[in-house]
Design a protein around this motif. Structure first.
Motif, PDB file in Angstrom:
ATOM      1  N   PHE A   1       0.827  -1.199   0.000  1.00 61.37           N
ATOM      2  CA  PHE A   1       0.000   0.000   0.000  1.00 61.37           C
ATOM      3  C   PHE A   1       0.867   1.257   0.000  1.00 61.37           C
ATOM      4  O   PHE A   1       0.579   2.226  -0.717  1.00 61.37           O
ATOM      5  CB  PHE A   1      -0.935   0.017   1.207  1.00 61.37           C
ATOM      6  N   ALA A   2       1.939   1.270   0.807  1.00 63.78           N
ATOM      7  CA  ALA A   2       2.815   2.438   0.871  1.00 63.78           C
ATOM      8  C   ALA A   2       3.450   2.722  -0.485  1.00 63.78           C
ATOM      9  O   ALA A   2       3.529   3.883  -0.907  1.00 63.78           O
ATOM     10  CB  ALA A   2       3.896   2.236   1.932  1.00 63.78           C
ATOM     11  N   LEU A   3       3.884   1.692  -1.185  1.00 57.02           N
ATOM     12  CA  LEU A   3       4.479   1.869  -2.509  1.00 57.02           C
ATOM     13  C   LEU A   3       3.456   2.453  -3.484  1.00 57.02           C
ATOM     14  O   LEU A   3       3.741   3.423  -4.199  1.00 57.02           O
ATOM     15  CB  LEU A   3       5.016   0.538  -3.026  1.00 57.02           C
ATOM     16  N   ALA A   4       2.253   1.893  -3.497  1.00 57.08           N
ATOM     17  CA  ALA A   4       1.207   2.397  -4.392  1.00 57.08           C
ATOM     18  C   ALA A   4       0.793   3.821  -4.015  1.00 57.08           C
ATOM     19  O   ALA A   4       0.593   4.673  -4.888  1.00 57.08           O
ATOM     20  CB  ALA A   4      -0.002   1.462  -4.358  1.00 57.08           C
ATOM     21  N   PHE A   5       0.700   4.112  -2.722  1.00 57.92           N
ATOM     22  CA  PHE A   5       0.281   5.436  -2.274  1.00 57.92           C
ATOM     23  C   PHE A   5       1.325   6.496  -2.616  1.00 57.92           C
ATOM     24  O   PHE A   5       0.985   7.607  -3.023  1.00 57.92           O
ATOM     25  CB  PHE A   5       0.006   5.409  -0.767  1.00 57.92           C
ATOM     26  N   CYS A   6       2.613   6.158  -2.468  1.00 62.21           N
ATOM     27  CA  CYS A   6       3.669   7.099  -2.842  1.00 62.21           C
ATOM     28  C   CYS A   6       3.637   7.390  -4.335  1.00 62.21           C
ATOM     29  O   CYS A   6       3.820   8.535  -4.761  1.00 62.21           O
ATOM     30  CB  CYS A   6       5.046   6.564  -2.434  1.00 62.21           C
ATOM     31  N   GLY A   7       3.384   6.365  -5.141  1.00 61.16           N
ATOM     32  CA  GLY A   7       3.236   6.576  -6.584  1.00 61.16           C
ATOM     33  C   GLY A   7       2.060   7.485  -6.899  1.00 61.16           C
ATOM     34  O   GLY A   7       2.158   8.395  -7.732  1.00 61.16           O
TER      35      GLY A   7
ATOM     36  N   LEU B   1       2.237  11.271  -8.677  1.00 62.05           N
ATOM     37  CA  LEU B   1       1.459  11.642  -9.859  1.00 62.05           C
ATOM     38  C   LEU B   1       0.485  12.782  -9.557  1.00 62.05           C
ATOM     39  O   LEU B   1       0.309  13.689 -10.377  1.00 62.05           O
ATOM     40  CB  LEU B   1       0.702  10.426 -10.394  1.00 62.05           C
ATOM     41  N   LYS B   2      -0.130  12.752  -8.391  1.00 57.34           N
ATOM     42  CA  LYS B   2      -1.056  13.819  -8.008  1.00 57.34           C
ATOM     43  C   LYS B   2      -0.328  15.152  -7.932  1.00 57.34           C
ATOM     44  O   LYS B   2      -0.814  16.168  -8.417  1.00 57.34           O
ATOM     45  CB  LYS B   2      -1.684  13.483  -6.646  1.00 57.34           C
ATOM     46  N   GLY B   3       0.849  15.173  -7.326  1.00 60.08           N
ATOM     47  CA  GLY B   3       1.612  16.413  -7.210  1.00 60.08           C
ATOM     48  C   GLY B   3       2.102  16.927  -8.547  1.00 60.08           C
ATOM     49  O   GLY B   3       2.169  18.141  -8.771  1.00 60.08           O
ATOM     50  N   ALA B   4       2.435  16.016  -9.446  1.00 59.53           N
ATOM     51  CA  ALA B   4       2.951  16.426 -10.743  1.00 59.53           C
ATOM     52  C   ALA B   4       1.851  16.823 -11.724  1.00 59.53           C
ATOM     53  O   ALA B   4       2.010  17.760 -12.513  1.00 59.53           O
ATOM     54  CB  ALA B   4       3.791  15.297 -11.345  1.00 59.53           C
ATOM     55  N   LEU B   5       0.728  16.123 -11.680  1.00 54.51           N
ATOM     56  CA  LEU B   5      -0.320  16.337 -12.691  1.00 54.51           C
ATOM     57  C   LEU B   5      -1.506  17.169 -12.222  1.00 54.51           C
ATOM     58  O   LEU B   5      -2.138  17.854 -13.022  1.00 54.51           O
ATOM     59  CB  LEU B   5      -0.828  14.975 -13.188  1.00 54.51           C
ATOM     60  N   ALA B   6      -1.849  17.099 -10.943  1.00 57.08           N
ATOM     61  CA  ALA B   6      -3.019  17.820 -10.442  1.00 57.08           C
ATOM     62  C   ALA B   6      -2.733  18.376  -9.052  1.00 57.08           C
ATOM     63  O   ALA B   6      -3.316  17.936  -8.061  1.00 57.08           O
ATOM     64  CB  ALA B   6      -4.223  16.888 -10.402  1.00 57.08           C
ATOM     65  N   PRO B   7      -1.848  19.357  -8.957  1.00 52.44           N
ATOM     66  CA  PRO B   7      -1.466  19.877  -7.631  1.00 52.44           C
ATOM     67  C   PRO B   7      -2.636  20.575  -6.926  1.00 52.44           C
ATOM     68  O   PRO B   7      -3.531  21.113  -7.565  1.00 52.44           O
ATOM     69  CB  PRO B   7      -0.338  20.857  -7.949  1.00 52.44           C
ATOM     70  N   SER B   8      -2.583  20.553  -5.591  1.00 50.34           N
ATOM     71  CA  SER B   8      -3.616  21.174  -4.782  1.00 50.34           C
ATOM     72  C   SER B   8      -3.336  22.639  -4.482  1.00 50.34           C
ATOM     73  O   SER B   8      -4.209  23.362  -4.047  1.00 50.34           O
ATOM     74  CB  SER B   8      -3.770  20.419  -3.467  1.00 50.34           C
TER      75      SER B   8
END
Length: 95
Positions: free
Chosen positions: A71-77, A81-88
Motif C-alpha cells: 500500500f505504501a508503494l502504491a500510495f507514494c506513486g 502523480l497527483k503532485g505532478a499532474l493535479a497539484p492542490s
C-alpha cells in the motif's frame, strides 16, 4: 474508513504551518492523541464483546506488514502523480 472519519470529526487545536516558498500556509489539526485513544477503545470493545480475537494482529502480522508495504508503494506513486499532474496548491512541479 474509521480512522479517516476520526481525523475529520474528533476535535483538536488547529495549527498553521510555516509559510512555503510560494506563500501557502498549511493548516494542521492536532487530534492525534484523541484518535489513538479512540482506536484502542474501539479495539478493546471489539475484544470485550467478542467481535474478533484480541490476538488477530499477532496471528496475521506477516500479512499485515506485506500489505502495508504494498500500500505504501502504491500510495507514494499516487502522491507523486497527483503532485505532478493535479497539484492542490501553487507549490507544485517536478524538481
Amino acid at each position: 474508513a474509521v480512522q479517516v472519519a476520526m481525523m475529520a470529526l474528533l476535535p483538536g487545536k488547529e495549527y498553521i504551518g510555516p509559510k512555503s516558498p510560494m506563500g501557502n500556509h498549511p493548516v494542521y489539526k492536532d487530534n492525534c492523541l484523541a484518535c489513538y485513544l479512540v482506536s484502542f477503545l474501539l479495539f478493546g470493545l471489539g475484544v470485550h464483546f467478542e467481535l474478533f480475537n484480541g490476538g488477530i494482529a499477532f496471528d496475521y502480522f506477516p500479512q499485515i506488514i506485506a500489505s502495508m508495504n504494498l500500500f505504501a508503494l502504491a500510495f507514494c506513486g499516487f502522491l507523486y502523480l497527483k503532485g505532478a499532474l493535479a497539484p492542490s496548491s501553487s507549490d507544485s512541479g517536478l524538481s
